[in-house]
Design a protein around this motif. Sequence first.
Motif, PDB file in Angstrom:
ATOM      1  N   GLY A  19       0.785  -1.230   0.000  1.00  0.00           N
ATOM      2  CA  GLY A  19       0.000   0.000   0.000  1.00  0.00           C
ATOM      3  C   GLY A  19       0.815   1.277   0.000  1.00  0.00           C
ATOM      4  N   LEU A  20       2.133   1.160  -0.113  1.00  0.00           N
ATOM      5  CA  LEU A  20       2.968   2.360  -0.071  1.00  0.00           C
ATOM      6  C   LEU A  20       2.791   3.219  -1.319  1.00  0.00           C
ATOM      7  CD1 LEU A  20       6.196   0.787   1.440  1.00  0.00           C
ATOM      8  CD2 LEU A  20       4.471   2.169   2.609  1.00  0.00           C
ATOM      9  N   GLY A  21       2.595   2.590  -2.475  1.00  0.00           N
ATOM     10  CA  GLY A  21       2.331   3.352  -3.694  1.00  0.00           C
ATOM     11  C   GLY A  21       1.046   4.146  -3.580  1.00  0.00           C
ATOM     12  N   SER A  22       0.017   3.526  -3.022  1.00  0.00           N
ATOM     13  CA  SER A  22      -1.253   4.230  -2.813  1.00  0.00           C
ATOM     14  C   SER A  22      -1.080   5.393  -1.845  1.00  0.00           C
ATOM     15  CB  SER A  22      -2.316   3.264  -2.292  1.00  0.00           C
ATOM     16  OG  SER A  22      -2.682   2.350  -3.293  1.00  0.00           O
ATOM     17  N   ARG A  23      -0.290   5.189  -0.813  1.00  0.00           N
ATOM     18  CA  ARG A  23      -0.045   6.278   0.148  1.00  0.00           C
ATOM     19  C   ARG A  23       0.708   7.423  -0.520  1.00  0.00           C
ATOM     20  NH1 ARG A  23       2.228   3.121   5.189  1.00  0.00           N
ATOM     21  NH2 ARG A  23       2.925   5.200   5.772  1.00  0.00           N
ATOM     22  N   MET A  24       1.654   7.094  -1.404  1.00  0.00           N
ATOM     23  CA  MET A  24       2.389   8.128  -2.132  1.00  0.00           C
ATOM     24  C   MET A  24       1.441   8.886  -3.052  1.00  0.00           C
ATOM     25  SD  MET A  24       5.282   9.689  -2.727  1.00  0.00           S
ATOM     26  CE  MET A  24       6.736   8.694  -2.406  1.00  0.00           C
ATOM     27  N   LEU A  25       0.542   8.169  -3.747  1.00  0.00           N
ATOM     28  CA  LEU A  25      -0.425   8.832  -4.622  1.00  0.00           C
ATOM     29  C   LEU A  25      -1.335   9.763  -3.829  1.00  0.00           C
ATOM     30  CD1 LEU A  25      -1.339   5.879  -6.996  1.00  0.00           C
ATOM     31  CD2 LEU A  25      -0.008   7.924  -7.586  1.00  0.00           C
ATOM     32  N   THR A  26      -1.745   9.352  -2.640  1.00  0.00           N
ATOM     33  CA  THR A  26      -2.569  10.207  -1.780  1.00  0.00           C
ATOM     34  C   THR A  26      -1.807  11.476  -1.405  1.00  0.00           C
ATOM     35  OG1 THR A  26      -3.809   8.318  -0.926  1.00  0.00           O
ATOM     36  CG2 THR A  26      -3.784  10.309   0.444  1.00  0.00           C
ATOM     37  N   ALA A  27      -0.533  11.332  -1.060  1.00  0.00           N
ATOM     38  CA  ALA A  27       0.285  12.502  -0.724  1.00  0.00           C
ATOM     39  C   ALA A  27       0.442  13.427  -1.933  1.00  0.00           C
ATOM     40  CB  ALA A  27       1.647  12.057  -0.207  1.00  0.00           C
ATOM     41  N   LEU A  28       0.613  12.849  -3.117  1.00  0.00           N
ATOM     42  CA  LEU A  28       0.757  13.652  -4.328  1.00  0.00           C
ATOM     43  C   LEU A  28      -0.545  14.368  -4.683  1.00  0.00           C
ATOM     44  CD1 LEU A  28       2.946  11.189  -6.381  1.00  0.00           C
ATOM     45  CD2 LEU A  28       3.661  13.431  -5.505  1.00  0.00           C
ATOM     46  N   LYS A  29      -1.676  13.704  -4.443  1.00  0.00           N
ATOM     47  CA  LYS A  29      -2.974  14.365  -4.665  1.00  0.00           C
ATOM     48  C   LYS A  29      -3.096  15.591  -3.761  1.00  0.00           C
ATOM     49  CE  LYS A  29      -5.404  10.089  -5.513  1.00  0.00           C
ATOM     50  NZ  LYS A  29      -6.489   9.217  -5.060  1.00  0.00           N
ATOM     51  N   ALA A  30      -2.654  15.472  -2.516  1.00  0.00           N
ATOM     52  CA  ALA A  30      -2.699  16.601  -1.587  1.00  0.00           C
ATOM     53  C   ALA A  30      -1.803  17.739  -2.075  1.00  0.00           C
ATOM     54  CB  ALA A  30      -2.288  16.147  -0.187  1.00  0.00           C
ATOM     55  N   ILE A  31      -0.620  17.404  -2.574  1.00  0.00           N
ATOM     56  CA  ILE A  31       0.279  18.428  -3.120  1.00  0.00           C
ATOM     57  C   ILE A  31      -0.383  19.104  -4.316  1.00  0.00           C
ATOM     58  CG2 ILE A  31       2.466  18.791  -4.352  1.00  0.00           C
ATOM     59  CD1 ILE A  31       3.634  16.535  -2.539  1.00  0.00           C
ATOM     60  N   THR A  71      -3.535  19.460  -4.978  1.00  0.00           N
ATOM     61  CA  THR A  71      -4.610  20.330  -4.488  1.00  0.00           C
ATOM     62  C   THR A  71      -4.037  21.615  -3.903  1.00  0.00           C
ATOM     63  OG1 THR A  71      -6.023  18.420  -4.052  1.00  0.00           O
ATOM     64  CG2 THR A  71      -6.562  20.458  -2.886  1.00  0.00           C
ATOM     65  N   ASP A  72      -3.007  21.483  -3.068  1.00  0.00           N
ATOM     66  CA  ASP A  72      -2.364  22.653  -2.467  1.00  0.00           C
ATOM     67  C   ASP A  72      -1.778  23.587  -3.529  1.00  0.00           C
ATOM     68  OD1 ASP A  72      -3.010  21.658   0.028  1.00  0.00           O
ATOM     69  OD2 ASP A  72      -0.962  20.967   0.482  1.00  0.00           O
ATOM     70  N   GLU A  73      -1.316  23.016  -4.639  1.00  0.00           N
ATOM     71  CA  GLU A  73      -0.720  23.797  -5.730  1.00  0.00           C
ATOM     72  C   GLU A  73      -1.761  24.354  -6.700  1.00  0.00           C
ATOM     73  OE1 GLU A  73       2.477  24.674  -6.426  1.00  0.00           O
ATOM     74  OE2 GLU A  73       3.132  23.844  -4.508  1.00  0.00           O
ATOM     75  N   GLY A  74      -3.046  24.105  -6.429  1.00  0.00           N
ATOM     76  CA  GLY A  74      -4.109  24.632  -7.281  1.00  0.00           C
ATOM     77  C   GLY A  74      -4.267  23.900  -8.603  1.00  0.00           C
ATOM     78  N   CYS A  75      -3.844  22.652  -8.635  1.00  0.00           N
ATOM     79  CA  CYS A  75      -3.949  21.871  -9.866  1.00  0.00           C
ATOM     80  C   CYS A  75      -5.388  21.435 -10.109  1.00  0.00           C
ATOM     81  CB  CYS A  75      -3.051  20.641  -9.803  1.00  0.00           C
ATOM     82  SG  CYS A  75      -1.299  21.053  -9.723  1.00  0.00           S
ATOM     83  N   GLU A  76      -5.750  21.402 -11.368  1.00  0.00           N
ATOM     84  CA  GLU A  76      -7.081  20.958 -11.766  1.00  0.00           C
ATOM     85  C   GLU A  76      -7.117  19.457 -11.999  1.00  0.00           C
ATOM     86  OE1 GLU A  76      -8.667  23.548 -14.899  1.00  0.00           O
ATOM     87  OE2 GLU A  76      -7.151  25.003 -14.268  1.00  0.00           O
ATOM     88  N   GLU A  77      -5.972  18.871 -12.359  1.00  0.00           N
ATOM     89  CA  GLU A  77      -5.903  17.441 -12.654  1.00  0.00           C
ATOM     90  C   GLU A  77      -4.541  16.884 -12.251  1.00  0.00           C
ATOM     91  OE1 GLU A  77      -6.929  16.619 -16.736  1.00  0.00           O
ATOM     92  OE2 GLU A  77      -8.866  17.632 -16.565  1.00  0.00           O
ATOM     93  N   PHE A  78      -4.468  15.551 -12.216  1.00  0.00           N
ATOM     94  CA  PHE A  78      -3.262  14.789 -11.872  1.00  0.00           C
ATOM     95  C   PHE A  78      -3.060  13.808 -13.027  1.00  0.00           C
ATOM     96  CE2 PHE A  78      -1.491  12.167  -8.013  1.00  0.00           C
ATOM     97  CZ  PHE A  78      -0.364  11.818  -8.727  1.00  0.00           C
ATOM     98  N   HIS A  79      -1.915  13.885 -13.704  1.00  0.00           N
ATOM     99  CA  HIS A  79      -1.659  13.069 -14.896  1.00  0.00           C
ATOM    100  C   HIS A  79      -0.408  12.218 -14.734  1.00  0.00           C
ATOM    101  CE1 HIS A  79      -4.127  15.306 -18.108  1.00  0.00           C
ATOM    102  NE2 HIS A  79      -4.485  15.803 -16.935  1.00  0.00           N
ATOM    103  N   LEU A  80      -0.369  11.122 -15.489  1.00  0.00           N
ATOM    104  CA  LEU A  80       0.827  10.291 -15.603  1.00  0.00           C
ATOM    105  C   LEU A  80       0.705   9.434 -16.850  1.00  0.00           C
ATOM    106  CD1 LEU A  80       0.206   7.035 -14.696  1.00  0.00           C
ATOM    107  CD2 LEU A  80      -0.260   8.244 -12.566  1.00  0.00           C
ATOM    108  N   ASP A  81       1.820   8.938 -17.322  1.00  0.00           N
ATOM    109  CA  ASP A  81       1.856   7.939 -18.389  1.00  0.00           C
ATOM    110  C   ASP A  81       2.364   6.656 -17.766  1.00  0.00           C
ATOM    111  OD1 ASP A  81       1.081   9.468 -20.687  1.00  0.00           O
ATOM    112  OD2 ASP A  81       3.064  10.399 -20.677  1.00  0.00           O
ATOM    113  N   THR A  82       1.895   5.530 -18.279  1.00  0.00           N
ATOM    114  CA  THR A  82       2.325   4.243 -17.764  1.00  0.00           C
ATOM    115  C   THR A  82       2.461   3.255 -18.917  1.00  0.00           C
ATOM    116  OG1 THR A  82       1.798   2.457 -16.206  1.00  0.00           O
ATOM    117  CG2 THR A  82      -0.065   3.571 -17.221  1.00  0.00           C
TER     118      THR A  82
END
Length: 87
Positions: A34-46, A48-59
Amino acid sequence: MCVVAGFRVMHTMISGRILYLDDLVADEALRGRGLGSRMLTALKAIATDEGCEEFHLDTGHQRHAAHRTYLRNGFRIDAHHVSMNLR
């Protein structure tokens, strides 16, 4: 042993201000905890704090375990990334 992420906040014409995740890497010995999920949660918070409208990645299309993690965390698969080697 660790989990690390490389990301940037940027502006795109189609999506506005976004957080773009360049890399999310978990030591193989730590996967499935679950560490990847916890990292994604932390990144979502960042994001939001940065005023982002979306969160993107390529895989990579073959990274099925990663896709399950992303989908479980609220992402959707809505595009294909294409590239061309120029060298």
